[in-house]
Design a protein around this motif. Structure first.
Motif, PDB file in Angstrom:
ATOM      1  N   LYS A  80       4.127   6.790 -12.105  1.00 32.49           N
ATOM      2  CA  LYS A  80       3.392   7.371 -13.232  1.00 32.49           C
ATOM      3  C   LYS A  80       3.650   8.876 -13.259  1.00 32.49           C
ATOM      4  O   LYS A  80       3.482   9.553 -12.237  1.00 32.49           O
ATOM      5  CB  LYS A  80       1.889   7.104 -13.112  1.00 32.49           C
ATOM      6  N   ILE A  81       4.040   9.394 -14.422  1.00 30.60           N
ATOM      7  CA  ILE A  81       4.348  10.818 -14.570  1.00 30.60           C
ATOM      8  C   ILE A  81       3.595  11.348 -15.781  1.00 30.60           C
ATOM      9  O   ILE A  81       3.631  10.749 -16.856  1.00 30.60           O
ATOM     10  CB  ILE A  81       5.861  11.045 -14.757  1.00 30.60           C
ATOM     11  N   ALA A  82       2.916  12.472 -15.620  1.00 27.99           N
ATOM     12  CA  ALA A  82       2.149  13.065 -16.716  1.00 27.99           C
ATOM     13  C   ALA A  82       3.059  13.902 -17.608  1.00 27.99           C
ATOM     14  O   ALA A  82       3.964  14.591 -17.130  1.00 27.99           O
ATOM     15  CB  ALA A  82       1.019  13.930 -16.164  1.00 27.99           C
ATOM     16  N   ALA A  83       2.807  13.838 -18.908  1.00 22.08           N
ATOM     17  CA  ALA A  83       3.530  14.703 -19.840  1.00 22.08           C
ATOM     18  C   ALA A  83       3.281  16.162 -19.459  1.00 22.08           C
ATOM     19  O   ALA A  83       2.192  16.531 -19.016  1.00 22.08           O
ATOM     20  CB  ALA A  83       3.071  14.433 -21.268  1.00 22.08           C
ATOM     21  N   GLY A  84       4.296  17.000 -19.606  1.00 22.32           N
ATOM     22  CA  GLY A  84       4.166  18.409 -19.261  1.00 22.32           C
ATOM     23  C   GLY A  84       4.464  18.710 -17.809  1.00 22.32           C
ATOM     24  O   GLY A  84       4.358  19.865 -17.389  1.00 22.32           O
ATOM     25  N   SER A  85       4.858  17.700 -17.043  1.00 18.57           N
ATOM     26  CA  SER A  85       5.105  17.924 -15.618  1.00 18.57           C
ATOM     27  C   SER A  85       6.588  17.755 -15.285  1.00 18.57           C
ATOM     28  O   SER A  85       7.377  17.259 -16.077  1.00 18.57           O
ATOM     29  CB  SER A  85       4.264  16.973 -14.770  1.00 18.57           C
ATOM     30  N   THR A  86       6.930  18.206 -14.078  1.00 15.01           N
ATOM     31  CA  THR A  86       8.295  18.097 -13.564  1.00 15.01           C
ATOM     32  C   THR A  86       8.255  17.399 -12.210  1.00 15.01           C
ATOM     33  O   THR A  86       7.395  17.703 -11.381  1.00 15.01           O
ATOM     34  CB  THR A  86       8.935  19.492 -13.414  1.00 15.01           C
ATOM     35  N   VAL A  87       9.150  16.437 -12.005  1.00 17.22           N
ATOM     36  CA  VAL A  87       9.208  15.725 -10.730  1.00 17.22           C
ATOM     37  C   VAL A  87      10.625  15.804 -10.185  1.00 17.22           C
ATOM     38  O   VAL A  87      11.600  15.785 -10.933  1.00 17.22           O
ATOM     39  CB  VAL A  87       8.770  14.249 -10.884  1.00 17.22           C
ATOM     40  N   ASP A  88      10.727  15.916  -8.872  1.00 15.61           N
ATOM     41  CA  ASP A  88      12.022  15.921  -8.198  1.00 15.61           C
ATOM     42  C   ASP A  88      12.234  14.572  -7.514  1.00 15.61           C
ATOM     43  O   ASP A  88      11.318  14.030  -6.891  1.00 15.61           O
ATOM     44  CB  ASP A  88      12.078  17.039  -7.157  1.00 15.61           C
ATOM     45  N   PHE A  89      13.419  14.024  -7.635  1.00 16.84           N
ATOM     46  CA  PHE A  89      13.769  12.796  -6.937  1.00 16.84           C
ATOM     47  C   PHE A  89      15.258  12.863  -6.599  1.00 16.84           C
ATOM     48  O   PHE A  89      15.854  13.938  -6.689  1.00 16.84           O
ATOM     49  CB  PHE A  89      13.402  11.556  -7.765  1.00 16.84           C
ATOM     50  N   ARG A  90      15.859  11.764  -6.193  1.00 25.00           N
ATOM     51  CA  ARG A  90      17.262  11.842  -5.805  1.00 25.00           C
ATOM     52  C   ARG A  90      17.958  10.510  -6.025  1.00 25.00           C
ATOM     53  O   ARG A  90      17.327   9.445  -6.065  1.00 25.00           O
ATOM     54  CB  ARG A  90      17.397  12.233  -4.334  1.00 25.00           C
ATOM     55  N   SER A 130       4.376  17.603 -25.228  1.00 21.12           N
ATOM     56  CA  SER A 130       4.103  16.899 -26.477  1.00 21.12           C
ATOM     57  C   SER A 130       4.440  15.417 -26.411  1.00 21.12           C
ATOM     58  O   SER A 130       4.221  14.683 -27.374  1.00 21.12           O
ATOM     59  CB  SER A 130       4.906  17.527 -27.621  1.00 21.12           C
ATOM     60  N   ALA A 131       4.972  14.950 -25.284  1.00 21.91           N
ATOM     61  CA  ALA A 131       5.355  13.545 -25.175  1.00 21.91           C
ATOM     62  C   ALA A 131       4.105  12.655 -25.204  1.00 21.91           C
ATOM     63  O   ALA A 131       3.132  12.909 -24.492  1.00 21.91           O
ATOM     64  CB  ALA A 131       6.130  13.306 -23.883  1.00 21.91           C
ATOM     65  N   PRO A 132       4.107  11.587 -26.021  1.00 22.31           N
ATOM     66  CA  PRO A 132       2.967  10.670 -26.037  1.00 22.31           C
ATOM     67  C   PRO A 132       3.018   9.736 -24.830  1.00 22.31           C
ATOM     68  O   PRO A 132       4.009   9.690 -24.101  1.00 22.31           O
ATOM     69  CB  PRO A 132       3.215   9.880 -27.337  1.00 22.31           C
ATOM     70  N   THR A 159       5.714   5.065 -15.946  1.00 23.07           N
ATOM     71  CA  THR A 159       4.815   5.205 -17.091  1.00 23.07           C
ATOM     72  C   THR A 159       4.587   6.686 -17.373  1.00 23.07           C
ATOM     73  O   THR A 159       4.392   7.467 -16.451  1.00 23.07           O
ATOM     74  CB  THR A 159       3.463   4.522 -16.813  1.00 23.07           C
ATOM     75  N   ILE A 160       4.623   7.070 -18.653  1.00 21.24           N
ATOM     76  CA  ILE A 160       4.312   8.445 -19.035  1.00 21.24           C
ATOM     77  C   ILE A 160       2.846   8.505 -19.429  1.00 21.24           C
ATOM     78  O   ILE A 160       2.403   7.803 -20.353  1.00 21.24           O
ATOM     79  CB  ILE A 160       5.201   8.901 -20.212  1.00 21.24           C
ATOM     80  N   ASN A 161       2.068   9.319 -18.709  1.00 20.58           N
ATOM     81  CA  ASN A 161       0.647   9.485 -18.973  1.00 20.58           C
ATOM     82  C   ASN A 161       0.395  10.771 -19.755  1.00 20.58           C
ATOM     83  O   ASN A 161       1.257  11.650 -19.823  1.00 20.58           O
ATOM     84  CB  ASN A 161      -0.134   9.518 -17.656  1.00 20.58           C
ATOM     85  N   PRO A 162      -0.817  10.924 -20.344  1.00 17.39           N
ATOM     86  CA  PRO A 162      -1.132  12.148 -21.098  1.00 17.39           C
ATOM     87  C   PRO A 162      -1.107  13.386 -20.208  1.00 17.39           C
ATOM     88  O   PRO A 162      -1.166  13.301 -18.977  1.00 17.39           O
ATOM     89  CB  PRO A 162      -2.542  11.869 -21.627  1.00 17.39           C
TER      90      PRO A 162
END
Length: 424
Positions: free
Chosen positions: A222-232, A309-311, A341-344
């Motif tokens: 789950k990732i919130a809109a407006g955020s940045t995540v690092d993975f590989r 702004s992502a829904p 999943t993209i969360n608010p």
């Protein structure tokens, strides 16, 4: 053919026929005749896709024109609803005149009563009462007639608004089908232009599903809109030999949870190459590794940013690896699709990786497979490799599923071209 052309080809196939999507990536493990048959089949499928796209476009244009004529007709005097308005107006005008006459009769009766002699007053009073009753009846009739005029005009307006809404949808359909038609025609033209010539190698050694494992780790479920995540992305060499060049391919996509609309433009992917974060355009490989030893693995740092702004939506990241050796041998791994999943905004990111409920599976397989080992330990796979039809999110993620196939096709194409260059 550029990878962007493969993307266009796959996009058309994904819209028109899921089977055609799989044919974008040629089967290089067969004989020359088998490869040629595959390419001819792809051309035929793309030609059919273009034909169907043109048919859909013509139908959309015809529907738009028909609705435009209906909208124009709504204000014509002979339109049934406009005739009803005219008739209601005539009835209202007659009712207004009748009320005016009745009101005048009341005034006249009142004057007659005032001027009447004592002996005539009783008759005058009866005449006045009758006039007032007639005036009240006329007033009621006028109100009813006016209401009918209002209702007739409302029917005209409602009909026009409904037709305008239909016309707006039809105009959008024309725009969408025109774009699909142009994409289909371009994909067909590109495929025809890039058919291999009689002297061009068809690479029976270039293997799909080769012993090169691609796995993503660190991607939250789950990732919130407006955020940045690092993975590989980890590519593990299970071929039993040193690979001279290993190329990673990565793509991301997402759909709006509410309406299934593609919102991939709100997702931005970068990879760390040479110590610098660079944008992954998803139309080329995301990095490059050389001299990857047998059983060893290489890691590509990735960074995903989602616009504020992502829904709310369903997202996926697809990954695949390809290798190319100086002796012109080459191969492409099975692709992996990891869902999230993209969360608010402000909802926070999940600590749960995407593989919590599933073990990685090769594309098209129904049974889990073990992670490929490496000289630095076993691969750490924090994602789930989705098999076709296994996920509740994937039915709305045609873009992400298609992207995975396109990545495989793009990787095959890159190593094929490099082998051809090496042999020239």
């Amino acid at each position: 053919m550029q990878i962007r052309q493969i993307l266009a080809t796959a996009a058309v196939a994904a819209v028109t026929a899921p089977v055609a999507l799989l044919s974008v990536s040629p089967a290089y493990a067969g004989t020359n005749s088998a490869v040629q048959t595959q390419e001819q089949s792809s051309i035929a499928e793309l030609r059919q896709a273009a034909k169907e796209a043109r048919k859909a476009y013509r139908a959309a244009v015809a529907a738009e024109q028909a609705l435009e004529e209906k909208v124009d007709a709504t204000t014509a005097p002979e339109h049934p609803l406009m005739v009803a308005v005219a008739d209601a107006k005539k009835a209202a005008e007659a009712a207004t005149k009748a009320k005016d006459d009745a009101d005048a009769a009341v005034v006249a009766a009142e004057q007659k009563l005032a001027d009447a002699a004592e002996a005539d007053k009783a008759a005058a009073e009866q005449e006045l009462a009758a006039a007032k009753d007639a005036a009240a009846t006329a007033a009621t009739a006028k109100t009813a007639a006016d209401d009918k005029v209002t209702a007739a005009r409302t029917a005209v307006d409602d009909n026009r608004i409904d037709l305008l809404r239909q016309l707006d949808k039809a105009q959008k359909d024309v725009k969408a089908t025109r774009a699909a038609k142009e994409a289909a025609e371009k994909a067909l033209a590109d495929a025809k232009d890039e058919q291999p010539g009689p002297d061009e190698p068809t690479d029976p050694q270039c293997k799909e599903g080769a012993a090169l494992d691609a796995a993503l780790s660190g991607l939250p479920s789950k990732i919130a809109a407006g955020s940045t995540v690092d993975f590989r992305l980890r590519l593990t060499n299970g071929t039993g030999r040193t690979l001279d060049e290993v190329l990673p391919f990565v793509s991301v996509g997402a759909d709006d949870k509410a309406n299934g609309k593609d919102i991939s433009g709100k997702l931005h992917l970068k990879s760390k190459q040479g110590g610098t974060w660079k944008t992954v355009d998803q139309e080329s490989y995301a990095g490059e590794f050389t001299n990857v030893k047998a059983s060893a693995h290489v890691d590509l740092p990735l960074r995903l940013t989602i616009d504020r702004s992502a829904p709310a939506g369903f997202g996926a990241s697809a990954a695949v690896g390809a290798y190319f050796n100086r002796d012109a041998s080459c191969g492409v791994s099975d692709y992996a699709v990891y869902e999230f999943t993209i969360n608010p905004v402000g909802a926070g990111n999940s600590d749960t990786p995407a593989d919590k409920d599933n073990k990685p599976k090769p594309q098209g397989s129904s049974s889990p497979v073990a992670n490929s080992g490496s000289g630095n330990g076993s691969a750490d796979t924090d994602g789930s490799l989705a098999s076709t039809g296994s996920s509740s999110a994937l039915p709305t993620l045609g873009l992400a599923g298609g992207a995975a196939v396109v990545l495989g096709a793009g990787a095959v194409y890159v190593v094929r071209r490099r082998k051809a260059d090496a042999n020239s």
